[in-house]
Design an enzyme around this catalytic site. Sequence first.
Site, PDB file in Angstrom:
ATOM      1  N   SER A  97       5.139 -16.391  -7.328  1.00 24.58           N
ATOM      2  CA  SER A  97       5.406 -17.620  -5.623  1.00 24.58           C
ATOM      3  C   SER A  97       6.467 -18.748  -5.877  1.00 24.58           C
ATOM      4  CB  SER A  97       3.649 -18.119  -5.313  1.00 24.58           C
ATOM      5  OG  SER A  97       3.888 -18.570  -4.505  1.00 24.58           O
ATOM      6  N   HIS A 106       7.142 -18.291   2.788  1.00 21.79           N
ATOM      7  CA  HIS A 106       6.466 -19.250   2.604  1.00 21.79           C
ATOM      8  C   HIS A 106       7.545 -20.776   3.432  1.00 21.79           C
ATOM      9  CE1 HIS A 106       3.290 -19.838   0.565  1.00 21.79           C
ATOM     10  NE2 HIS A 106       3.689 -18.836  -0.777  1.00 21.79           N
ATOM     11  N   CYS A 157      -5.271   9.015  11.201  1.00 20.02           N
ATOM     12  CA  CYS A 157      -6.647   7.667  10.271  1.00 20.02           C
ATOM     13  C   CYS A 157      -6.930   7.066  12.394  1.00 20.02           C
ATOM     14  CB  CYS A 157      -5.402   6.566  10.129  1.00 20.02           C
ATOM     15  SG  CYS A 157      -6.481   5.227   9.614  1.00 20.02           S
ATOM     16  N   THR A 198       4.141  -6.849  -5.951  1.00 22.16           N
ATOM     17  CA  THR A 198       4.409  -7.334  -4.557  1.00 22.16           C
ATOM     18  C   THR A 198       3.634  -6.543  -3.541  1.00 22.16           C
ATOM     19  OG1 THR A 198       6.676  -6.709  -5.323  1.00 22.16           O
ATOM     20  CG2 THR A 198       6.221  -6.054  -3.132  1.00 22.16           C
ATOM     21  N   GLU A 214      11.824   3.167 -11.802  1.00 21.83           N
ATOM     22  CA  GLU A 214      10.769   1.959 -11.159  1.00 21.83           C
ATOM     23  C   GLU A 214       9.562   2.978 -11.990  1.00 21.83           C
ATOM     24  OE1 GLU A 214       9.110  -0.007  -9.531  1.00 21.83           O
ATOM     25  OE2 GLU A 214       7.501   0.641 -10.151  1.00 21.83           O
ATOM     26  N   CYS A 273      -9.320   4.905  12.353  1.00 20.24           N
ATOM     27  CA  CYS A 273      -9.371   3.193  12.440  1.00 20.24           C
ATOM     28  C   CYS A 273      -8.324   2.120  12.506  1.00 20.24           C
ATOM     29  CB  CYS A 273     -10.020   2.584  11.151  1.00 20.24           C
ATOM     30  SG  CYS A 273     -11.511   3.530  10.444  1.00 20.24           S
ATOM     31  N   CYS A 283     -12.720   2.138   7.686  1.00 20.31           N
ATOM     32  CA  CYS A 283     -13.833   3.599   6.728  1.00 20.31           C
ATOM     33  C   CYS A 283     -12.887   3.550   4.963  1.00 20.31           C
ATOM     34  CB  CYS A 283     -13.757   4.853   7.601  1.00 20.31           C
ATOM     35  SG  CYS A 283     -12.081   5.635   7.561  1.00 20.31           S
ATOM     36  N   ARG A 312       0.350 -12.254 -11.013  1.00 17.89           N
ATOM     37  CA  ARG A 312       1.118 -13.311 -11.281  1.00 17.89           C
ATOM     38  C   ARG A 312       1.997 -13.435 -12.506  1.00 17.89           C
ATOM     39  NH1 ARG A 312      -2.673 -15.517  -9.140  1.00 17.89           N
ATOM     40  NH2 ARG A 312      -2.440 -17.196  -7.249  1.00 17.89           N
TER      41      ARG A 312
END
Lengths: 116, 478, 412
Positions: free
Chosen positions: B334, B50, B397, B42, B32, B399, B434, B308
Amino acid sequence: MKTICINCPLGCPLEITEHDGQITVKGNTCNRGRDYGISEYTRPVRTVTTLVRSTDGRVFSVKTSAPVPKDRVFDILERMREIVVPADSAIGDTAEENALGLSVDIIVTGVPAPRQ
Amino acid sequence: MSYDVMVVGGGIVGCAVADRLARLDLSVILLERDDDVASYATRANSGIVHAGYDCEPGTAKARFNVRGNAMMWNLAEELDVPCRKCGSLVVAPEEGLEGLEELKRKADSNGVVTEILDREGTLKKEPNVSDNVAYALYAPEAGVISPYQLAIALADRAVLNGAEVVTEAEVTAISRENNLWRAHTPKGTFDAKYVVNCAGPEAAAVNGFVGEEVYETEYRRGDYFVLDNTEGKNVSTVIFPLPTAAGKGILVAPTADGNVIYGPTSVPTYDGDTAVTAEALDEIRRSVPLTYARPAFNKCIRIYCGVRTVIGHDFIIRKSDRAENFVMACGICSPGLTSAPAIAEYIEELLVSCGMERRPKADAVTVMPRKLRLESLSEERLNTLVKENPAWGKIVCRCEKVTEAEIVEAIHSPVPATTVDAVKRRVRAGMGRCQGGFCATRVMEIISRETGMPLDEIRKGIGHSEIAVLAVKEADYD
Amino acid sequence: MIKKCDVVVIGGGPAGMAAALAADKKGAKVLLVERDGRLGGILNQCIHAGFGLHYFGEELTGPEYAHRFVLEVGKTDIEVLLNTMVLSLSDDRKLTALSPEFGLVHIEAGAVVLAMGCRERTAGAIALAGTRPAGIYTAGMAQKMCNVEGYLVGKRVVILGSGDIGLIMARRMTLEGAKVERVIELMPYSSGLKRNIVQCLEDFGIPIDYSHTVTRVVGKPRMEGLYYAPVGADRKPVLSEEKFIECDCLLLSVGLIPENDLLTDTSVEIASVTSGAVVDERRMTSVKGVFSCGNVLHVHDLVDNVSHEAETAGAAAADYAFGKYSPSAVRYRVNAGKGVRYALPQLLNAGEGEAEIFYRVDNVYRNPKIVVESGGKTLCSKKRPVLAPGEMEKVTLNLTSVTGDVTLRLEM
């Protein structure tokens, strides 16, 4: 010299001039503004708040015990780089006395958060 | 090091391929470019599973979309990835009925279940469609999934099954050595018998390394708004406008994690740049009210842009006829996310047809251990966890209510999270309203503690993205 | 685990500590819940001076101001739960909290004081265009990195927004060796205090561009610069006048939002202007027994006012828990009229004594008159040299003279 008065939200733009030892403040609305203008012109001072490292590498916040001349602020900061406080310093401790001979002490104001 | 299969690219397709092959008796390596898998398209797309009604019948897109959709829900269950089969609506005004009927015909030939609803029927599925909506094409098989969590979970499972994932290993050249392919990367060279090119925006370039066709590639930006999770209750399905030549249009959708997104735009870009533009945001602001009656742009917590990679009109998934043992997945735009599991399945067949031996690994992991999430824990279970490990009782965290224990687990996950963004994508710390304002420094401290890296080496994401750039009182003034 | 108390205070910052102390003084059994590992809240990262002039009559730094309250709390029987986050709150004053020490804690309280403070608006909230690199932070996050962790988050800094934290950080970053290029402010005036404009910017020659905004950020993975432009009357940028500035850091000081997310499952009425609860003069919300104070109620500019307000709320909460306070049958609404952005409290109980009404204006006004009316009478009419949105003002009313809904408005 030009500055803005900080005494109230009005924020009067001040112009301070000196002729034959006579200091004149223009632009102020009140007497507090005049006094502020004169002090900013003759001897502007600032309280310095900054950080110092401790023996274990963490940071402690410090302040000067009284305002110092504005043009010495960066000298104080430079001096703070050389100061290392004990890791168990507490709020109110004196980190250095009579810093740079300016008759102000460096006081610890805050300690690091407890280690998680 | 020499491997049976090398997967180039850790996007959704590369991760799905590595995951599939790792369950066979093969040595697999995934290379990668970025600091983490799921780092380009991604991580920045609509996260829609879909149904497959809008793909031209007979295309690879139609085939893989429909098959991918069928595979997705079970896959998400195995991997414990958040998803919701919430259905989708293509909404249209009075004069749009013909367009919907044409879509329905495509759906029928693709074998996708759809239904045309009138306004009343539409409102039952989605009470907040805009006033001018008269009809909708409803596709019950559509839904939403967290695209990056899916890719990460696939990569994690691949690693648990013996695959290696090497990040920040951009393949800059491929050479032929002793009948093996050798990939050259900043992390060294890697040899493999088979290469699968899943390099997304760089797929054409990787093709070029082995003398394959360097496809002319277009890049199309898509900008989005992410809304606060308090908006989640207002959107029940994915709401599309009628598709145009430029794509599926600007949608309003719930996310698998409970937020809402508005987007994407579709704007050509030359270099794959993911900077959001003010024009794009304005376009979304204009478009959303046409389909959705409760736009809440003031609840925006984040904007983002993904790109894309488009080659012609269809996916290109084939084995090379010029380079031996080389398989490619190019132009995966897509519905690439939905198609990924089916593409991986097909790529396995292509490799077998190249001569790759297919023997299932005896003890391969299929069902991933369930990730513990605060909200789904019973009180008793939570208290036991806290007793064993107080980090379960410490919310970092606020939130998104993520505990320190979850963050520690993410840091030590099979594909380790060692950047603030990598932690965020795994456990959502910093994803909330936040945006890490409160927790980013805590997350950095935890990464530092767990990995031994000093705080000023902790990065936001890839490259030189360190957050702490200068130690106070240790620096030189100029 | 179940904990019962007379008053539970949520948040151990300046508001929470002052409220807890005031409730304790009334004899209440108080539980103080703090999500951080120590009391003090955001004050612990505000190492600059300027706190306490009104409350203590001397100038203190943030940690010193907090420390004084921490010492007071230590002298009482107030039970403090650290590292503990309240997860839920209901109208009948039942709470759940998560603690590393006790696991899930169920709290049943006679009264609740909300003191959770506020959060900063983010780049996402203002839909800041461009890339999303390392280098864009809220001013408060940069403040924590600097003052608590000891690291600067940038070397060449631009600050968007001239709120007080932004101005304070301009000085902090400068003092610690960063170059602050400029401050960019969307409005034609600063929302920060005059003192900060002078001592944080002017002292260091940092320019401020009023009526400007950042149009987009460039650079990846680290910020390389940004474009900014003046804005027209509609506050939209004039792109033909866009300029580029090289920098590796953008700090945002673009607003604070009371953090009332905990109220989702309650029926506490929220005022749209303040994003805080609607309260009466004793800081009780629309839910009986639930009180609110400090920055979770409305954003203050001086912590001294927070402490005073919290004492009002804490004392009232204790009274409520002991059955000594209930809202009167007749309550008057306090409305913000012309030129006034909001007035607080929004409700007054009919009765005796004095009530302070805090207000903010919606623009900079020179020589306005603040007029307070109730039941067709003018209760007060005061000329002021200047009123600005950045400075909270107050008027004191005699409650016996309030005979109907109250309106505060400006007369030019």
